[in-house]
Scaffold this active site. Structure first.
Site, PDB file in Angstrom:
ATOM      1  N   ARG A  41     -36.990  21.258  69.355  1.00 36.90           N
ATOM      2  CA  ARG A  41     -37.277  22.616  69.828  1.00 36.90           C
ATOM      3  C   ARG A  41     -38.770  22.792  70.129  1.00 36.90           C
ATOM      4  O   ARG A  41     -39.532  21.825  70.088  1.00 36.90           O
ATOM      5  CB  ARG A  41     -36.796  23.633  68.796  1.00 36.90           C
ATOM      6  CG  ARG A  41     -37.569  23.585  67.520  1.00 36.90           C
ATOM      7  CD  ARG A  41     -37.047  24.621  66.519  1.00 36.90           C
ATOM      8  NE  ARG A  41     -37.733  24.528  65.263  1.00 36.90           N
ATOM      9  CZ  ARG A  41     -37.171  24.767  64.087  1.00 36.90           C
ATOM     10  NH1 ARG A  41     -35.901  25.112  64.018  1.00 36.90           N
ATOM     11  NH2 ARG A  41     -37.890  24.674  62.989  1.00 36.90           N
ATOM     12  N   ASP A  42     -39.151  24.020  70.385  1.00 33.93           N
ATOM     13  CA  ASP A  42     -40.547  24.306  70.746  1.00 33.93           C
ATOM     14  C   ASP A  42     -41.453  24.298  69.519  1.00 33.93           C
ATOM     15  O   ASP A  42     -42.161  25.262  69.259  1.00 33.93           O
ATOM     16  CB  ASP A  42     -40.600  25.678  71.439  1.00 33.93           C
ATOM     17  CG  ASP A  42     -39.991  26.768  70.566  1.00 33.93           C
ATOM     18  OD1 ASP A  42     -39.432  26.442  69.495  1.00 33.93           O
ATOM     19  OD2 ASP A  42     -40.072  27.947  70.951  1.00 33.93           O
ATOM     20  N   GLU A  43     -41.391  23.209  68.749  1.00 35.58           N
ATOM     21  CA  GLU A  43     -42.180  23.162  67.518  1.00 35.58           C
ATOM     22  C   GLU A  43     -42.765  21.762  67.285  1.00 35.58           C
ATOM     23  O   GLU A  43     -43.904  21.518  67.620  1.00 35.58           O
ATOM     24  CB  GLU A  43     -41.316  23.626  66.340  1.00 35.58           C
ATOM     25  CG  GLU A  43     -42.143  23.898  65.098  1.00 35.58           C
ATOM     26  CD  GLU A  43     -41.469  24.820  64.109  1.00 35.58           C
ATOM     27  OE1 GLU A  43     -40.395  25.362  64.400  1.00 35.58           O
ATOM     28  OE2 GLU A  43     -42.026  24.990  63.015  1.00 35.58           O
ATOM     29  N   ASP A  72     -42.961  20.641  54.087  1.00 39.05           N
ATOM     30  CA  ASP A  72     -41.840  19.691  54.128  1.00 39.05           C
ATOM     31  C   ASP A  72     -42.283  18.318  53.633  1.00 39.05           C
ATOM     32  O   ASP A  72     -41.560  17.617  52.927  1.00 39.05           O
ATOM     33  CB  ASP A  72     -41.335  19.498  55.572  1.00 39.05           C
ATOM     34  CG  ASP A  72     -40.841  20.775  56.215  1.00 39.05           C
ATOM     35  OD1 ASP A  72     -40.811  21.816  55.535  1.00 39.05           O
ATOM     36  OD2 ASP A  72     -40.477  20.730  57.408  1.00 39.05           O
ATOM     37  N   GLU A  76     -31.640  21.507  59.291  1.00 42.77           N
ATOM     38  CA  GLU A  76     -32.700  22.286  58.663  1.00 42.77           C
ATOM     39  C   GLU A  76     -32.116  23.284  57.660  1.00 42.77           C
ATOM     40  O   GLU A  76     -32.765  23.639  56.683  1.00 42.77           O
ATOM     41  CB  GLU A  76     -33.439  23.037  59.774  1.00 42.77           C
ATOM     42  CG  GLU A  76     -34.520  23.981  59.332  1.00 42.77           C
ATOM     43  CD  GLU A  76     -35.250  24.570  60.514  1.00 42.77           C
ATOM     44  OE1 GLU A  76     -34.646  24.647  61.612  1.00 42.77           O
ATOM     45  OE2 GLU A  76     -36.425  24.948  60.366  1.00 42.77           O
ATOM     46  N   HIS A 128     -33.951  17.429  61.008  1.00 40.59           N
ATOM     47  CA  HIS A 128     -35.039  17.964  60.189  1.00 40.59           C
ATOM     48  C   HIS A 128     -35.125  17.190  58.871  1.00 40.59           C
ATOM     49  O   HIS A 128     -34.258  17.318  58.027  1.00 40.59           O
ATOM     50  CB  HIS A 128     -34.714  19.439  59.916  1.00 40.59           C
ATOM     51  CG  HIS A 128     -35.851  20.365  60.154  1.00 40.59           C
ATOM     52  ND1 HIS A 128     -36.284  20.688  61.418  1.00 40.59           N
ATOM     53  CD2 HIS A 128     -36.650  21.041  59.300  1.00 40.59           C
ATOM     54  CE1 HIS A 128     -37.300  21.542  61.326  1.00 40.59           C
ATOM     55  NE2 HIS A 128     -37.553  21.766  60.051  1.00 40.59           N
TER      56      HIS A 128
HETATM   57  C1  BGC Z   1     -40.403  24.422  60.202  1.00 34.04           C
HETATM   58  C2  BGC Z   1     -40.064  23.964  58.822  1.00 34.04           C
HETATM   59  C3  BGC Z   1     -41.079  24.524  57.870  1.00 34.04           C
HETATM   60  C4  BGC Z   1     -41.087  26.011  58.014  1.00 34.04           C
HETATM   61  C5  BGC Z   1     -42.067  26.677  57.114  1.00 34.04           C
HETATM   62  C6  BGC Z   1     -40.338  25.911  60.224  1.00 34.04           C
HETATM   63  O1  BGC Z   1     -40.570  26.427  61.471  1.00 34.04           O
HETATM   64  O2  BGC Z   1     -39.521  23.866  61.103  1.00 34.04           O
HETATM   65  O3  BGC Z   1     -39.937  22.601  58.769  1.00 34.04           O
HETATM   66  O4  BGC Z   1     -40.753  24.210  56.557  1.00 34.04           O
HETATM   67  O5  BGC Z   1     -41.279  26.409  59.328  1.00 34.04           O
HETATM   68  O6  BGC Z   1     -42.198  27.975  57.454  1.00 34.04           O
END
Ligand code: BGC
Length: 903
Positions: A485-487, A494, A762, A777
Site C-alpha cells: 500500500r501507500d506506506e 513492529d 496486519e 505484514h
Molecule cells: C503500520 C504498522 C505500524 C502502525 C503503527 C501502521 O500504519 O503499517 O506496521 O505498527 O502503523 O501505528
C-alpha cells in the site's frame, strides 16, 4: 581405483603428531565485513572471518595467521606486505580486525589464512580472497551531481557519455549513486544485477554509492556509459557517477559526471519511462525508445538523435548527505517463475495468480500493434467478480502500463517501482492471454536465507513458511512494514518484535548495521528517534516501544559477535534511553501512541473507519514503562560487553528504579496480575523479568486461565504476542503456548492460513476493504523465532556471542513427533533435530568447528542418556555438566552427535 586415490590424502592427515604434519581442518568461506570478495570497503580496519571444517570431533582453532598482500603474486609467494599477523594464539575466527599498513582509497588487498587446530597442527593456507577499498574521502570524488536543466518533466532520466578506451585496461571501476534509483548500462548492456539501487536512506544525511568492476564491459575505442535514473524515494532524479580506468601502463582516466561543457560531456534526456513511482507503478511507452541511446560509435544514436532531445546534464543541488559505500546486499530479483493460473473474469481482462503473495513485479511478454496499451494492476486479493481488489492499497495505484512499439515480440519489466501482490490483472493484452505472457519476479534485498525449521505438525510448517515469505517481502534496504500500500515504511515499533525472527530466517549482518545508521540519522539533540526510519510516517519522538534501536545492536552482537556496531552506536542508544527516562515521572513513562498495537478487534479501541488498533485493555504507560526498563537493561548489558563500568552501574540502577515503579503502579494484589490482568500485561511483565519471584505463580496462573477462557486464543497485539509465547514457555507452560500456536480458529495464525493467507496479515481479522489491512505484514511473525528457540532449541549464548557457544535446548512438546532445524552461524552450520522413538528422545546435533554447545537433553532419567551408543558422559567430545529438572546438561565440541534418552 578412484576410492583409493581419494583416501590417500586422508590417511596422511590422520597419522598425527609428527612435525610437518598438517591439520585435518580446513579454512574457507573467507569474508571481509561479512561479504565475499567485496569492492567498496570503507572501514579502515575491515574485519575478516573464515569458517573451519573438519571431520573430527571437538575440533577448534588454537591460533591463526593472516597474510594480506597488495598483489595476488606476493600472496602466492607467501608475503603479506600489507599485513602479516604472525601466529596469533587465539580461537577467534570472526571479527578479526585488519591490523596492517593503513589502507588507501581504491586499494586492493589479497588475503589468506591458516589456523592451528586443537592439536597445534597448522592447516594449509586457505584459497586466496580479496577486497578493495572504496572512495574514502570526498576528496576522491571528482564527480558532481548532475540532472536535468530547469523544467524537469517528472520522468525518469537517461544520462549518457562517451568514454574512449585508448590502451589495454588493468582496472576499471564505476562508482555510481543515482537518486532515487538507478541502472548503470555500458554499451547497451546492464551492468551487474542490482535493481532499485542504491538502498533507501535519508539522502540529506547519507547517500549510498555502488561500486562495479566494469572491465569486462569495455572495449578498445569508443564506449557508451549510460545511466537511467528514476524517482524512487527521492523525487527529482539526479546522478553522481565516476568511471575510473587504470591502463596497463599505469596511466589513468576518470570520467566523472561533471555538469557543464567540460569534455567529455554527459547528456541527459527523458525517454520511454513516462511515469515512475514506488506506490503507483511505472508507465512505459516503447514507442519513445531512442534506438542506440546507450551505444557508442556508428551503432549509437542516429546523427539527428544525438543532439535532438538531449541536453547537457547540468550541475544540480546535491542531496546533502555523506557518500557512503553501500555495504549491505543490493536489492535483486531473487526468484522468477510462471504464474499458477490465469482467469478471464470479464471481456478483455485476464487475471493472473502467482499462487502466493509476494513483493516484486511482473515481466510482460506481448506482441501486437504499435500503440497498444497494456495495463497491469496488482493486488493481494480478488473482488467477488474475480477482478483485482485494490481497496486495501489505499492511495497506491500499483499499476504498470506498457505501450507496445509493435513489429514483433516485446518483453518488458518495470525498473523503478515494486508491488506487493498475488494477483495481476492484465488489460488490453493482444491475443489470447496465456501463462507465457507473464513472469513473476520476486524482488528484495539479496540477503542469504539463514535458518530452516520443519516439524511433524504441518500447521507449524505452514506458519513458518508464511512468516518467512512475509519477512522476505519486507527486506527492501529498509525493514518495511508492508510492500503493497501507500506506506512501506521502516516502522520501529513492529521491528522490536520482528527482529529476532528476521535474524533467525535471514543473514542480516550487513543489513542491520545499515539500518542502525539510518536510525541514528533520525536522532535529534534530545536523543529522540522517530517512529519510522527514514522518517516519513508517524511521530517524532518515536513511540517508547521502539527498543528496536537497541535490539538492532544487540542482535548484531548476539548472532554475529559484532561489538563494533554496538560500540559505534552506544552513545545514541544511551541517548534514546535517557530520552525515555527524561519523559518519565517517578519511573513511569506516560506517553505512547501505539502500545501493543493491533490486537483482535474486540480488544482494541475502534477508531475512524475501523482502522483503530490501539489496545483497549493494555495501558500505554504500562507498555511504555516496560520498554524503558528493557532499554536500560539492554544498555547495561552492552556497557558490560564494552567494559563501560560506570554506564553499566548507572543503567542497572535506572532499571531497578523503573522496575519498582512498574510494580508499584501496575501490580494489582487483588487480581494477582498487572494492569488489567490480561495476557499482554502479564506476559510482558514476565518476559521482562519484572515479576518478583513470589508473585510469579499467580501471574502465570492468571495468564494460563486467560488463554483457556478465550478458548486457547491470544488477545494480544503485535508486541505482546511474542511475549505471550515466551512467558508461557519459560514458565513451564509450553503446552499452553503450543495450544495458542496450534490454533486454527480466529484469532490465530492458523485462521489466517485457513482463510487462504500465504503471507501474514496486519490484523487478526480477515479484512479486505479500504481500512488498514495489509496482507503482507511481518509484525505478527515473532512466532517463527519461538519455533527456532524452543522447538528447534537453537539459541545464542550472550557470554560467547556469534554462536561461539551455542545453547541447544529443545522443549519436547508431547504433540510433536519430530523437529528438524538448522541455522548458519558465523562459525558454520548448526543442526538441531529430534524425534520420539518408542518413548525415547533421539536428538541429532551438528556443532560447527571452533564452536561449542551446551546441550539440554530432555529426559526422565539423566543417568541413562546415551550418545553414539555409549553412556553420554563417556562419549568422545562430550562432558556432563549437571542434571536439571527434566534434562541432562552436557558441554560438547564440534561435530555430529546423536543423543538418546528415556523420556
Ligand atoms: C503500520 C504498522 C505500524 C502502525 C503503527 C501502521 O500504519 O503499517 O506496521 O505498527 O502503523 O501505528
Amino acid at each position: 581405483m578412484t576410492r583409493i586415490l581419494v583416501l590417500l590424502p586422508l590417511l596422511a592427515f590422520t597419522a598425527s603428531g609428527a612435525p610437518g604434519d598438517s591439520s585435518a581442518v580446513s579454512a574457507g568461506d573467507l569474508r571481509v565485513e561479512y561479504a565475499t570478495n567485496p569492492l567498496g570497503i570503507d572501514s579502515l580496519q575491515p574485519r575478516l572471518s573464515w569458517v573451519l571444517t573438519s571431520a573430527e570431533r571437538a575440533q577448534k582453532q588454537t591460533a591463526y595467521r593472516v597474510l594480506v598482500a597488495s598483489s595476488a603474486e606476493k600472496l602466492d609467494a607467501g608475503t603479506g606486505d600489507l599485513w602479516d599477523s604472525g601466529k596469533v594464539a587465539s580461537s577467534q575466527s570472526t571479527q578479526v580486525a585488519y591490523g596492517g599498513t593503513p589502507l588507501a582509497s581504491r586499494q586492493r588487498c589479497y588475503w589468506k589464512v591458516r589456523v592451528w587446530d586443537k592439536n597445534g597442527l597448522p592447516t594449509r593456507y586457505s584459497a586466496t580472497a580479496s577486497w578493495e577499498m572504496g572512495l574514502l574521502t570526498p576528496f576522491h570524488w571528482k564527480a558532481r551531481w548532475v540532472g536535468y536543466p530547469p523544467g524537469w518533466p517528472g520522468r525518469a532520466l537517461y544520462f549518457r557519455a562517451d568514454l574512449d578506451v585508448a590502451k589495454p585496461i588493468r582496472r576499471a571501476r564505476a562508482y555510481v549513486a543515482g537518486l532515487g534509483y538507478c541502472e548503470l548500462r555500458i554499451n547497451g548492456a546492464r551492468v551487474g544485477d542490482h535493481v532499485l539501487d542504491p538502498a533507501w536512506t535519508d539522502y540529506s544525511k547519507r547517500v549510498l554509492y555502488s561500486t562495479y568492476d566494469v572491465g569486462s564491459h569495455l572495449h578498445p575505442g569508443k564506449n557508451a556509459i549510460a545511466v537511467i535514473v528514476g524517482n524512487g524515494w527521492y523525487g527529482m532524479a539526479k546522478l553522481l557517477a565516476q568511471i575510473e580506468l587504470t591502463y596497463e601502463d599505469g596511466s589513468t582516466v576518470t570520467l566523472p559526471t561533471n555538469g557543464g561543457h567540460i569534455h567529455p560531456v554527459w547528456s541527459v534526456t527523458s525517454g520511454p519511462i513516462l511515469g515512475n513511482s514506488i506506490y503507483d507503478g511505472e508507465t512505459y511507452d516503447a514507442r519513445l525508445e531512442k534506438t542506440g541511446w546507450d551505444l557508442a560509435g556508428p551503432e549509437g544514436p542516429a546523427p539527428a538523435d544525438r543532439t535532438e532531445g538531449w541536453d547537457v546534464a547540468v550541475p544540480v543541488e546535491p542531496p546533502g548527505g555523506r557518500l557512503v559505500s553501500q555495504s549491505l546486499e543490493p536489492i535483486k530479483i531473487v526468484e522468477s517463475f510462471a504464474p499458477n493460473s490465469v482467469s478471464r473474469p470479464a471481456l478483455g481482462i485476464a487475471v493472473y495468480d502467482a499462487g502466493r503473495n509476494l513483493a516484486g513485479w511482473a515481466e510482460l511478454r506481448a506482441q501486437g500493434e504499435r500503440g497498444t496499451r497494456v495495463t497491469l494492476r496488482f493486488a493481494e486479493s480478488l473482488a467477488a467478480d474475480g477482478t483485482v481488489n485494490q481497496e486495501n492499497l489505499r492511495k497506491a495505484a500499483a499499476t504498470d502500463v506498457y505501450v507496445l512499439k509493435g513489429g514483433g515480440a516485446e518483453t518488458w519489466e518495470p525498473r523503478f517501482t515494486y508491488h506487493g501482490f498475488r494477483y495481476v490483472q492484465v488489460e488490453g493484452l493482444p491475443g489470447e492471454p496465456g501463462l507465457e505472457n507473464l513472469r513473476i519476479k520476486v524482488v528484495r534485498s539479496a540477503v542469504e536465507p539463514n535458518g530452516t525449521i520443519e516439524t511433524s505438525n504441518d500447521l507449524i510448517n505452514r506458519i513458518q513458511q508464511m512468516v518467512w515469505r512475509t519477512e522476505a517481502s519486507n527486506l527492501h534496504g529498509v525493514p518495511t512494514d508492508c510492500p503493497q500500500r501507500d506506506e512501506r515504511q521502516g516502522w520501529m515499533n513492529d521491528l522490536t518484535v520482528r527482529l529476532e525472527e528476521a535474524v533467525y530466517n535471514f543473514k542480516l549482518n550487513r543489513f542491520l548495521p545499515k539500518f542502525l545508521a539510518d536510525v541514528r540519522d533520525t536522532q535529534d539533540a534530545d536523543g529522540a528517534i522517530t517512529d519510522t526510519v527514514p522518517f516519513r510516517w508517524g511521530f517524532r519522538p518515536a513511540d517508547p516501544v521502539s527498543a528496536s534501536y537497541l535490539l538492532l545492536a544487540w542482535y548484531q552482537y548476539l548472532h554475529y559477535g559484532d561489538t563494533r556496531a554496538m560500540a559505534e552506536h552506544f552513545d545514541g542508544l544511551k541517548a534514546w534511553t535517557a530520552y525515555l527516562s527524561r519523559r518519565s515521572q517517578d519511573g513511569i513513562v506516560t506517553y505512547g501512541n501505539w502500545g501493543d498495537w493491533s490486537p483482535p478487534k474486540e480488544f482494541a479501541v475502534l477508531g475512524d473507519l475501523g482502522t483503530g488498533a490501539v489496545s483497549k485493555n493494555t495501558p500505554v504507560p504500562l507498555i511504555s514503562t516496560g520498554y524503558l526498563y528493557y532499554c536500560s537493561r539492554l544498555v547495561a548489558s552492552m556497557a558490560q560487553v564494552l567494559g563501560k563500568e560506570e554506564d553499566r552501574i548507572k543503567h542497572e540502577e535506572l532499571a531497578r528504579r523503573v522496575a519498582s515503579a512498574f510494580n508499584r503502579e501496575f501490580w494489582n494484589e487483588q487480581t494477582g496480575g498487572y494492569g488489567a490482568n490480561n495476557q499482554a500485561a502479564n506476559s510482558f511483565a514476565l518476559f521482562l523479568g519484572l515479576v518478583p519471584e513470589s508473585r510469579i505463580p499467580r501471574v502465570v496462573e492468571n495468564l494460563v486461565r486467560d488463554v483457556r477462557e478465550h478458548g486457547n486464543h491470544l488477545t494480544t497485539g503485535n508486541l505482546c504476542t511474542k511475549y505471550l509465547l515466551e512467558a508461557l514457555t519459560l514458565n513451564g507452560r509450553m503446552d499452553v503456548a503450543y495450544d495458542v500456536v496450534n490454533q486454527t480458529s480466529y484469532p490465530s495464525w492458523g485462521f489466517m492460513l485457513e482463510s487462504g493467507a500465504t503471507t501474514l496479515w496486519e490484523r487478526w481479522e480477515h479484512m479486505t476493504g479500504g481500512q488498514m489491512n495489509s496482507h503482507n505484514h511481518p509484525m505478527m511473525g515473532s512466532v517463527s523465532a519461538w519455533f527456532y528457540k524452543y522447538l528447534g532449541g537453537i539459541n545464542a549464548d550472550p557470554a560467547a556471542p556469534g554462536f561461539k557457544r551455542i545453547i541447544l535446548r529443545p522443549y519436547s512438546e508431547k504433540r510433536l513427533e519430530w523437529v528438524r532445524s538448522s541455522y548458519t552461524s558465523p562459525h558454520g552450520l548448526i543442526r538441531s533435530s529430534w524425534r520420539r522413538d518408542n518413548g525415547a528422545f533421539i536428538y541429532s546435533i551438528t556443532v560447527p568447528v571452533n564452536s561449542t554447545a551446551t546441550v539440554y537433553v530432555p529426559t526422565a532419567d539423566p543417568g541413562r542418556v546415551m550418545e553414539g551408543g555409549k553412556p553420554a558422559a563417556r562419549s568422545d567430545g562430550v562432558r556432563w555438566v549437571k542434571n536439571e529438572k527434566g534434562a541432562a546438561v552436557f558441554e560438547i565440541g564440534s561435530g555430529d552427535y546423536r543423543f538418546s534418552s528415556p523420556l
